[in-house]
Design a protein around this motif. Structure first.
Motif, mmCIF file in Angstrom:
data_model
loop_
_atom_site.group_PDB
_atom_site.id
_atom_site.type_symbol
_atom_site.label_atom_id
_atom_site.label_comp_id
_atom_site.label_asym_id
_atom_site.label_seq_id
_atom_site.Cartn_x
_atom_site.Cartn_y
_atom_site.Cartn_z
ATOM 1 N N GLU A 279 -18.608 -72.400 12.578
ATOM 2 C CA GLU A 279 -18.455 -71.280 13.525
ATOM 3 C C GLU A 279 -18.502 -71.742 14.971
ATOM 4 O O GLU A 279 -17.689 -71.354 15.797
ATOM 5 C CB GLU A 279 -19.552 -70.254 13.266
ATOM 6 C CG GLU A 279 -19.003 -69.050 12.523
ATOM 7 C CD GLU A 279 -20.075 -68.056 12.229
ATOM 8 O OE1 GLU A 279 -20.885 -67.781 13.130
ATOM 9 O OE2 GLU A 279 -20.088 -67.571 11.079
ATOM 10 N N LYS A 280 -19.504 -72.583 15.242
ATOM 11 C CA LYS A 280 -19.602 -73.091 16.621
ATOM 12 C C LYS A 280 -18.887 -74.433 16.656
ATOM 13 O O LYS A 280 -19.417 -75.430 16.165
ATOM 14 C CB LYS A 280 -21.064 -73.284 17.006
ATOM 15 C CG LYS A 280 -21.758 -72.011 17.336
ATOM 16 C CD LYS A 280 -23.073 -72.271 18.044
ATOM 17 C CE LYS A 280 -23.773 -70.936 18.228
ATOM 18 N NZ LYS A 280 -25.178 -71.010 17.926
ATOM 19 N N PHE A 281 -17.703 -74.436 17.208
ATOM 20 C CA PHE A 281 -16.943 -75.683 17.237
ATOM 21 C C PHE A 281 -16.307 -75.847 18.612
ATOM 22 O O PHE A 281 -15.689 -74.918 19.135
ATOM 23 C CB PHE A 281 -15.845 -75.646 16.149
ATOM 24 C CG PHE A 281 -14.906 -76.813 16.232
ATOM 25 C CD1 PHE A 281 -15.280 -78.051 15.731
ATOM 26 C CD2 PHE A 281 -13.651 -76.680 16.828
ATOM 27 C CE1 PHE A 281 -14.420 -79.137 15.822
ATOM 28 C CE2 PHE A 281 -12.787 -77.765 16.913
ATOM 29 C CZ PHE A 281 -13.178 -79.000 16.403
ATOM 30 N N SER A 282 -16.497 -76.996 19.200
ATOM 31 C CA SER A 282 -15.795 -77.228 20.468
ATOM 32 C C SER A 282 -15.294 -78.666 20.467
ATOM 33 O O SER A 282 -15.832 -79.533 19.755
ATOM 34 C CB SER A 282 -16.730 -76.993 21.648
ATOM 35 O OG SER A 282 -17.747 -77.954 21.612
ATOM 36 N N THR A 283 -14.260 -78.892 21.222
ATOM 37 C CA THR A 283 -13.665 -80.229 21.248
ATOM 38 C C THR A 283 -13.014 -80.489 22.597
ATOM 39 O O THR A 283 -12.596 -79.537 23.286
ATOM 40 C CB THR A 283 -12.598 -80.378 20.133
ATOM 41 O OG1 THR A 283 -11.960 -81.638 20.284
ATOM 42 C CG2 THR A 283 -11.558 -79.280 20.161
ATOM 43 N N THR A 284 -12.895 -81.765 22.930
ATOM 44 C CA THR A 284 -12.190 -82.117 24.166
ATOM 45 C C THR A 284 -10.694 -82.324 23.901
ATOM 46 O O THR A 284 -9.931 -82.583 24.820
ATOM 47 C CB THR A 284 -12.768 -83.427 24.757
ATOM 48 O OG1 THR A 284 -12.669 -84.445 23.755
ATOM 49 C CG2 THR A 284 -14.211 -83.253 25.183
ATOM 50 N N LEU A 285 -10.286 -82.231 22.618
ATOM 51 C CA LEU A 285 -8.859 -82.371 22.310
ATOM 52 C C LEU A 285 -8.099 -81.224 22.971
ATOM 53 O O LEU A 285 -8.603 -80.101 23.059
ATOM 54 C CB LEU A 285 -8.616 -82.302 20.801
ATOM 55 C CG LEU A 285 -9.122 -83.447 19.923
ATOM 56 C CD1 LEU A 285 -8.828 -83.160 18.461
ATOM 57 C CD2 LEU A 285 -8.499 -84.778 20.349
#
Ligand code: ADP
Length: 541
Positions: free
Chosen positions: A146-152
């Motif tokens: 649910e909590k997902f973040s990325t620099t892509l």
């Protein structure tokens, strides 16, 4: 005169259609990276592949011949990509998640991946190199928490894309010689090289290895696919299960021996595959804690490295589970040979039978093999004459991707495997070494593989790798790099020399032994001889 049979292309799409038509209710079960279990049917797979085809063509602008990367564990979405991408005429390029950043970057740029489907848990590996990736337009994330973040940048989510998509899609007509999959060799020697599979080669490979003399699957089997989908199309198993109607169980990242044993128990697995390291771990864990009730597992098919006689015997005697050895390479799709006993072997002693099963075996119909000695002559099938193993066949590479280098091909059209082997009078091939690893001491060959197997059967040895080291007098001598079962124990070189003297001539026995905590391994778990040689040369061993 040409025959009068329809021109019917052998494509992976026809396998998908067949699985849906013949075995709609058979299951695909995934044990996902977050520990949850997902189950659906071949019928569901078919529908979702059609949705995926709509996503690829309409939302992501994928067209025929595009290279589409996957960077993922074994699970149902990855199976959808295996079928969905080639079915629209694009190429499913499975990227090995265990390579170094440098190699991964090279592979993605070299293959010109347009989109990469990536498991959320593996995103950090791509984030490190994303700035250098020249052709990737989108990253599609699978299994995101649910909590997902990325620099892509340009990130999309797999399930969001599929949601609400039409389950109708008319497959384009493809040629069976169109490319359908791509895998780079793991780079044990030099930079990775791309192997581009065709629909036809993939179809014929899967069909052939499903037969009783090979993997021996039918629609009562429940198969655990341990071999990673990011390596050599998981040995073709996602295709072969739809052909045979076997339930398919996918472990994703649950690959510790205890996790595998628990899946074997829970899913009542009857057949499985994997490299020897995995099965050695499973065996050791089962010896400590024997599974109750008894496992339903009948056979495990092993390849990638040699299946040792001691593991075959241990699993036979202690658990009644049969190890079957296969040999292959990325360049051979991968399976080329398999070792199963034949009725005329029945009269042999148990030990003699195990010796045959510890060979790499006989070739599949569709593959030819020969052994060529140092003088360029095809060796006698006498079980003794060693030479380079060469193969050709319906699923053997004819050229690497984007290179004209012909070093691995003979002028008369055979692929040079770089393995050294014998073939006996029954046609069973036995790998004695790789060309790079053979030790030539005083003009005589020494097999590092044979020494490793022998050392690993010593009760105090957990792992043993043998390399050639330069020697003034003999040109080369073997060096044994050993991990002991008990780190604190002192085992003298003399113990090993005496132990080996039972099976080896004096000149073959290493003079030098070094003890380490761990043998360096390649991304696919084999001993990394290049690295061992480097460490030795720099005095770090
Ligand atoms: P894979 O990892 O699937 O085997 P690779 O292309 O990385 O594919 O490596 C192929 C090499 O692995 C072969 O050339 C051979 O040296 C070794 N190999 C594969 N199967 C066996 C086996 N059953 N026994 C010994 N060596 C094997």
């Amino acid at each position: 005169m040409e025959g009068l049979i329809m021109d019917y292309p052998l494509t992976t799409t026809t396998i998908l259609e067949y699985g849906n038509s013949a075995f709609k209710h058979k299951k695909i079960i995934s044990h996902l990276p977050n520990g949850s279990r997902h189950e659906y049917t071949f019928g569901d797979l078919h529908k979702r592949c059609k949705q995926l085809a709509n996503v690829l063509t309409h939302k992501l602008g994928v067209t025929k011949g595009d290279m589409i990367g996957t960077f993922a564990w074994n699970h149902y979405q990855h199976v959808e990509l295996y079928y969905g991408i080639p079915s629209v005429g694009a190429i499913c390029h499975t990227i090995n998640i265990r390579l170094s950043s440098h190699q991964t970057e090279f592979i993605i740029n070299h293959s010109e991946d347009k989109v990469i489907f990536v498991d959320a848990s593996l995103v950090p590996l791509l984030e490190k190199i994303a700035g250098q990736l020249e052709t990737v337009e989108h990253y599609v994330i699978m299994n995101a928490p649910e909590k997902f973040s990325t620099t892509l940048l340009n990130v999309l989510h797999y399930e969001d894309l599929l949601e609400g998509e039409s389950e109708e899609f008319e497959w384009p007509t493809l040629s069976e010689n169109d490319a359908c999959g791509m895998c780079y060799t793991s780079g044990t020697t030099g930079l990775p090289k791309g192997v581009l599979y065709t629909h036809r080669s993939t179809y014929l490979h899967a069909l052939t290895i499903s037969t009783p003399n090979a993997a021996n699957y039918d629609n009562s089997d429940i198969v655990l696919l341990i071999v990673p989908q990011f390596h050599v199309m998981a040995w073709g198993y996602p295709y072969l299960c739809l052909i045979t109607g076997s339930d398919m169980v996918l472990p994703s990242s649950n690959l510790q021996p205890e996790a595998i044993i628990s899946i074997l128990q829970e899913e009542k697995i009857t057949k499985a595959n994997g490299v020897p390291t995995i099965w050695m771990g499973v065996y050791e864990a089962m010896k400590k804690n024997p599974p109750r009730p008894k496992l339903a597992l009948q056979e495990y098919l092993v390849g990638g490295s040699a299946l040792t006689a001691s593991l075959i015997k241990g699993m036979d005697d202690d658990f009644g589970i049969k190890g079957v050895q296969a040999w292959g390479m990325t360049e051979t799709s991968p399976l080329g040979t398999v070792s199963r006993l034949q009725p005329h072997h029945e009269k042999l002693s148990t030990e003699e039978k195990i010796k045959i099963r510890a060979k790499q075996g006989i070739e599949f119909p569709g593959i030819e093999m020969r052994v060529v000695d140092n003088n360029g002559k095809v060796a006698e099938r006498d079980g003794k004459t060693m030479g380079e193993l060469q193969v050709k066949g319906a699923w053997v590479i004819k050229s690497y991707f984007k290179t004209n280098n012909r070093d691995n091909f003979t002028d008369d059209g055979w692929f040079r495997t770089g393995d050294v082997s014998t073939v006996d009078s029954d046609g069973y091939m036995h790998i004695t070494d790789r060309t790079k690893d053979l030790i030539k001491s005083g003009g005589e060959w020494i097999s590092s593989v044979a020494l490793e197997s022998a050392l690993m059967s010593h009760p105090k040895v957990k792992e043993a790798a043998v390399i050639a080291i330069p020697d003034e007098k003999w040109a080369e001598r073997p060096l044994a790099v050993i991990v002991l079962t008990d780190e604190d124990e002192v085992v003298l070189d003399a113990n090993f020399k005496e132990f080996l003297s039972r099976d080896f001539a004096n000149y073959q026995i290493p003079d030098n032994y070094v003890f380490v905590n761990q043998v360096p391994r390649t991304s696919v778990g084999k001993f990394d001889k290049k690295e061992i040689r480097r460490l030795y040369a720099q005095g770090e061993l």
